[in-house]
Design a protein around this motif. Structure first.
Motif, PDB file in Angstrom:
ATOM      1  N   THR A 226       0.862  -1.187   0.000  1.00 22.75           N
ATOM      2  CA  THR A 226       0.000   0.000   0.000  1.00 22.75           C
ATOM      3  C   THR A 226       0.890   1.226   0.000  1.00 22.75           C
ATOM      4  O   THR A 226       1.778   1.355   0.843  1.00 22.75           O
ATOM      5  N   LEU A 227       0.659   2.143  -0.958  1.00 21.81           N
ATOM      6  CA  LEU A 227       1.478   3.357  -1.065  1.00 21.81           C
ATOM      7  C   LEU A 227       0.901   4.474  -0.181  1.00 21.81           C
ATOM      8  O   LEU A 227      -0.182   4.341   0.363  1.00 21.81           O
ATOM      9  N   GLY A 228       1.652   5.593  -0.092  1.00 24.33           N
ATOM     10  CA  GLY A 228       1.162   6.793   0.606  1.00 24.33           C
ATOM     11  C   GLY A 228       1.773   6.944   1.982  1.00 24.33           C
ATOM     12  O   GLY A 228       1.715   6.019   2.790  1.00 24.33           O
ATOM     13  N   TRP A 229       2.363   8.134   2.254  1.00 26.15           N
ATOM     14  CA  TRP A 229       3.017   8.308   3.555  1.00 26.15           C
ATOM     15  C   TRP A 229       2.712   9.635   4.221  1.00 26.15           C
ATOM     16  O   TRP A 229       3.556  10.223   4.883  1.00 26.15           O
ATOM     17  N   ASP A 230       1.469  10.095   4.043  1.00 29.10           N
ATOM     18  CA  ASP A 230       0.925  11.212   4.815  1.00 29.10           C
ATOM     19  C   ASP A 230      -0.450  10.773   5.287  1.00 29.10           C
ATOM     20  O   ASP A 230      -1.213  10.205   4.498  1.00 29.10           O
ATOM     21  N   VAL A 231      -0.769  11.082   6.541  1.00 29.89           N
ATOM     22  CA  VAL A 231      -2.104  10.730   7.012  1.00 29.89           C
ATOM     23  C   VAL A 231      -2.625  11.760   8.003  1.00 29.89           C
ATOM     24  O   VAL A 231      -1.874  12.287   8.818  1.00 29.89           O
ATOM     25  N   ALA A 232      -3.938  12.021   7.897  1.00 26.29           N
ATOM     26  CA  ALA A 232      -4.676  12.701   8.966  1.00 26.29           C
ATOM     27  C   ALA A 232      -5.924  11.870   9.196  1.00 26.29           C
ATOM     28  O   ALA A 232      -6.569  11.432   8.242  1.00 26.29           O
TER      29      ALA A 232
ATOM     30  N   ILE B  68       8.292   4.830   6.338  1.00 21.55           N
ATOM     31  CA  ILE B  68       8.137   4.546   4.903  1.00 21.55           C
ATOM     32  C   ILE B  68       8.426   3.075   4.576  1.00 21.55           C
ATOM     33  O   ILE B  68       8.105   2.598   3.492  1.00 21.55           O
ATOM     34  N   THR B  69       8.997   2.332   5.525  1.00 17.91           N
ATOM     35  CA  THR B  69       9.273   0.913   5.248  1.00 17.91           C
ATOM     36  C   THR B  69       8.055   0.035   5.559  1.00 17.91           C
ATOM     37  O   THR B  69       8.060  -1.161   5.275  1.00 17.91           O
ATOM     38  N   ARG B  70       7.003   0.637   6.181  1.00 22.85           N
ATOM     39  CA  ARG B  70       5.782  -0.131   6.447  1.00 22.85           C
ATOM     40  C   ARG B  70       4.719   0.225   5.412  1.00 22.85           C
ATOM     41  O   ARG B  70       4.890   1.115   4.593  1.00 22.85           O
ATOM     42  N   SER B  71       3.584  -0.455   5.530  1.00 17.82           N
ATOM     43  CA  SER B  71       2.464  -0.248   4.639  1.00 17.82           C
ATOM     44  C   SER B  71       1.975   1.207   4.712  1.00 17.82           C
ATOM     45  O   SER B  71       2.004   1.817   5.777  1.00 17.82           O
TER      46      SER B  71
END
Ligand SMILES: NC(=O)c1ccc[n+]([C@@H]2O[C@H](COP(=O)([O-])OP(=O)(O)OC[C@H]3O[C@@H](n4cnc5c(N)ncnc54)[C@H](OP(=O)(O)O)[C@@H]3O)[C@@H](O)[C@H]2O)c1
Length: 309
Positions: free
Chosen positions: A62-68, A93-96
């Motif tokens: 699963t891509l994407g490394w910003d979350v709110a 960034i090494t995790r899902s």
């Protein structure tokens, strides 16, 4: 839950909306219901396989490394969050990743989001904001009154870097194409430089610090712009030590890591109304491929948001 994953490296056709189980969490994790995420160039670089020799991802990924989003489960060792907390993060960034309905994130990579930010704004800050802060503050050691050059001032990292540098009392010079000159000024730049109108050397007086978000020829043109003892910090190309030495300046490279400390610094600037992300547009999770294509043009103004829930 939904997760946009790649099963092999490749073009946008590699992006697939899958139905998968919710992540299980470790004792030091929180489970976040993702409200919004945002696009960073690293998303499509990873999709294309650009980092596969550095990070041994297991596919599907699963891509994407910003979350709110909102905390829905708290790991047994976590004491600083509770269910219902509204949070934001640039997770490991090494995790899902975050282009999914839920993500498990180590609690110490998470911060409470400022109430002044909605979820889309909060999702626009972590990766680009941590990058800008590291370049300017942690590595660049920016000082009140210094002259700072920010390349790609209209982009994800650059538009936040302009605001952070102004908040730190610097005189800010920022570069962009003709169509983005007004945006640079709106963001607070003291001098907006149009890179299509002559060389940088012709347009820019000596600076103390350069934030290089472009690398290559832009980095090469930046060395002679620095005062003696100045510093160039790149997030794209490792600066050549010999070139830095020849100009009597320092070169540094930044590859960011998750940081609650910096998220809290960004929140503080938001609370003081010195920092606000600029959102160019947003896409629903199912249209992630369109967002990748837009980012890949290299012409993004501020951030592209992914609306998840
Ligand atoms: N090492 C790390 O930890 C790290 C962290 C974050 C980002 N990065 C990297 O940093 C780079 C920038 O990231 P980003 O999110 O800011 O990208 P972005 O949002 O895609 O940047 C787009 C911006 O670049 C500007 N631009 C293009 N060519 C330019 C030039 N020659 N001079 C000045 N501006 C130019 C465009 O403005 P115009 O249309 O006006 O030209 C546009 O606004 C990416 O390569 C990314 O992967 C690395």
């Amino acid at each position: 839950m939904r997760a946009v994953r790649i099963h092999q490296y490749g073009g946008i056709e590699a992006l697939q909306v899958d139905q998968i189980d919710k992540p299980t969490i470790n004792a030091d994790d929180v489970l976040i219901e993702v409200k919004a995420s945002s696009i960073n160039p690293v998303d499509w670089k990873i999709r294309q396989g650009y980092l596969k020799d550095f990070i041994p991802y297991e596919l599907p990924l699963t891509l994407g490394w910003d979350v709110a989003g909102v905390v829905t489960v708290v790991g047994s060792d976590v004491t600083d969050f509770k269910v219902g907390d509204e949070v934001f993060s640039r997770p490991d960034i090494t995790r899902s990743g975050t282009f999914a309905d839920y993500i498990a994130v180590k609690a110490d990579e998470v911060a409470l989001k400022s109430k002044k930010l909605d979820f889309a704004q909060a999702a626009s800050l972590p990766l680009a904001g941590i990058t800008a802060w590291e370049c300017l503050v942690d590595v660049g050691n920016i000082q009140d009154g210094q002259r700072v050059l920010i390349h790609a001032g209209a982009g994800g990292v650059g538009h936040l870097a302009i605001q952070i540098a102004k908040a730190k009392g610097a005189t800010v010079i920022a570069t962009a194409s003709t169509k983005n000159q007004a945006l640079l000024v709106e963001l607070g730049a003291d001098q907006a430089v149009d890179y299509s109108q002559g060389t940088l050397l012709e347009q820019i007086e000596p600076v103390d610090l350069v934030v290089d978000t472009m690398g290559g020829e832009v980095q090469a043109q930046s060395w002679p712009l620095l005062k003696k003892g100045g510093m160039l910090v790149s997030v794209v190309d490792q600066p050549d030590e010999a070139i830095a030495k020849a100009h009597d300046v320092e070169g540094a490279f930044v590859f960011i890591q998750p940081s609650r400390r910096i998220l809290e610094e960004l929140n503080a600037l938001v609370e003081q109304e010195q920092l606000i992300p600029f959102i160019e547009n947003s896409f629903p999770l199912e249209k992630l491929a369109d967002a990748h294509l837009q980012s890949q043009t290299g012409r993004t103004r501020g951030k592209i948001v992914i609306e998840v829930n």
